[in-house]
Design an enzyme around this catalytic site. Structure first.
Site, PDB file in Angstrom:
ATOM      1  NE  ARG A  13      38.817  47.207  49.033  1.00 39.09           N
ATOM      2  CZ  ARG A  13      39.043  45.957  48.635  1.00 39.09           C
ATOM      3  NH1 ARG A  13      40.139  45.707  47.922  1.00 39.09           N
ATOM      4  NH2 ARG A  13      38.214  44.998  48.938  1.00 39.09           N
ATOM      5  CG  ASP A  71      45.203  39.738  41.055  1.00 39.29           C
ATOM      6  OD1 ASP A  71      45.071  38.652  40.450  1.00 39.29           O
ATOM      7  OD2 ASP A  71      45.438  39.825  42.272  1.00 39.29           O
ATOM      8  CG  ASP A  84      42.308  43.846  41.684  1.00 41.69           C
ATOM      9  OD1 ASP A  84      41.240  44.129  42.245  1.00 41.69           O
ATOM     10  OD2 ASP A  84      43.128  43.050  42.166  1.00 41.69           O
ATOM     11  CG  ASP A 126      46.201  45.354  45.689  1.00 40.48           C
ATOM     12  OD1 ASP A 126      45.523  46.394  45.811  1.00 40.48           O
ATOM     13  OD2 ASP A 126      45.725  44.279  45.275  1.00 40.48           O
TER      14      ASP A 126
END
Length: 385
Positions: free
Chosen positions: A264, A184, A208, A212
């Site tokens: 985030r 990604d 991205d 993650d």
């Protein structure tokens, strides 16, 4: 209009196993050219000048849920001598050749280098990437994938300007080359993996996310990193339907969330996040958010709100209703420039660390000192870092 944390917290008791102290997680060391204050992770090793001959001792220094990550502690040293990359048949001396090996390895670098990967770097279990002593960057191409493995440590490198990977064949170990659909564009993507520690890295400007943690990954510590110039910084949890992420436990500690960040830091789904002693210099939308009923303990952080009057709230729930029972708490945080945290839920929100994982969060007022060395360290042989 959301109320201020100081008011709501009176009605939202939280039983904490980790106690709060003003200096318990801070160490002043006099052996440096000038007096410095170190956090509990850094004070484990940074003051010692033998780091280059005793690199694997770093594996003993993590705290939190990723404390058990041993990386290549029990393996041999592998030296990267070339920045070249071949995703299918990597050559000895390259980074990819080291991280796909079956045996435990502690990967270091012979010189400064910028590694532009030709496709995602898929790491095998029991590996450490250790950039101390040189300047190492993974940049301008696909970056790091940690998938279906355990015991990985990434320390002391820059990972930035990452691009999506291409569909094609990529080697993940010495005997397997798989057909990949294309990554990604994350700096570090952690899938279905455990016992991971990411420490003292610089992460910025990726296609991205920066980090993650998804697909039921757990036992992870993210510490002492410098994040900057990015939108979606850190995602913990795959999506709102992936209930397997309930097992996820992540400690986010001593990081500096620097300039040019939007949201985030982290965003959490289903699992548990202990977010402690981090410095937040900027956010455009929010700092800590989530959906799908995660549990979040924000402890001893240092929040400086942006000047935008519509972005003062630290927290954001990605739903309009039904979140008031979610356990989100603030304990000992420092709020500046109008920042505020909206807590929710009842009952204990303690991380329930095993004894070896546990630590005592420092006062939020100590955070600027505790995070002053976030990002890769400038280490010189026979000198303390």
């Amino acid at each position: 209009m959301a109320s201020r944390s100081a008011t709501l917290f009176l009605f939202l008791p939280c039983i904490l196993i980790i106690t709060f102290a003003s200096t318990s997680n801070a160490y002043s060391l006099e052996g440096y050219p000038k007096k410095v204050v170190m956090n509990v992770i850094d004070s484990c090793r940074r003051w010692k000048s033998d780091w280059a001959t005793n690199r694997q001792a770093l594996a003993d220094c993590a705290v939190g849920f990723g404390k058990g990550a041993v990386g290549g502690k029990y393996g041999t040293i592998y030296v990267v001598t070339s920045s070249a990359d071949d995703p299918v048949n990597p050559k000895p001396g390259t980074l990819r050749y080291g991280v796909i090996q079956t045996e435990a390895l502690w990967v270091i670098f012979a010189k400064d280098m910028v590694i532009q990967l030709k496709n995602e770097l898929i790491m095998n279990s029991y590996k450490t990437i250790d950039g101390r002593g040189v300047k190492v960057e993974i940049a301008n191409g696909p970056c790091i994938t940690i998938q279906d493995v355990s015991h990985v440590i990434i320390h002391g490198i820059g990972i930035h300007d990452c691009k999506p990977g291409k569909a094609g064949r990529v080697r993940s170990n010495t005997t397997h080359v798989g057909l990949r659909g294309g990554s990604d564009g994350d700096a570090i993507a952690v899938f279905a993996s455990s016992n991971i520690w990411i420490d003292h890295c610089f992460l910025a400007r990726c296609f991205d996310g920066l980090i993650d943690v998804i697909h039921a990954s757990t036992a992870i510590t993210i510490s002492n990193n410098y994040f900057s110039q990015h939108d979606k910084v850190m995602l913990l949890g795959h999506n709102d339907e992936f209930t397997s992420d309930k097992v996820m436990k992540v400690t986010v500690i001593f990081n500096r969330f620097g300039e040019g960040l939007i949201e985030r830091m982290p965003r959490v789904r289903f699992g548990y996040a202990h977010v402690a002693n981090n410095r937040y210099d900027e956010w455009k939308m929010y700092a800590i958010g989530g959906s799908a009923d995660p549990t979040i303990l924000s402890e001893g952080n240092y929040f400086v709100a942006p000047n935008n009057p519509n972005a003062k709230e630290v927290t954001k729930r990605e739903v309009k209703n039904g979140w008031k029972n979610w356990k989100w708490r603030s304990s000992g945080d420092v709020f500046l420039n109008g920042a505020y945290f909206v807590p929710s839920g009842y009952g204990s929100c303690a991380p329930n660390y095993f004894k070896a994982q546990s630590f005592i969060a420092a006062s939020g007022a100590m955070v600027p000192a505790l995070t002053a060395s976030a990002g890769p360290l400038q280490c010189v042989v026979w000198n303390a870092c």
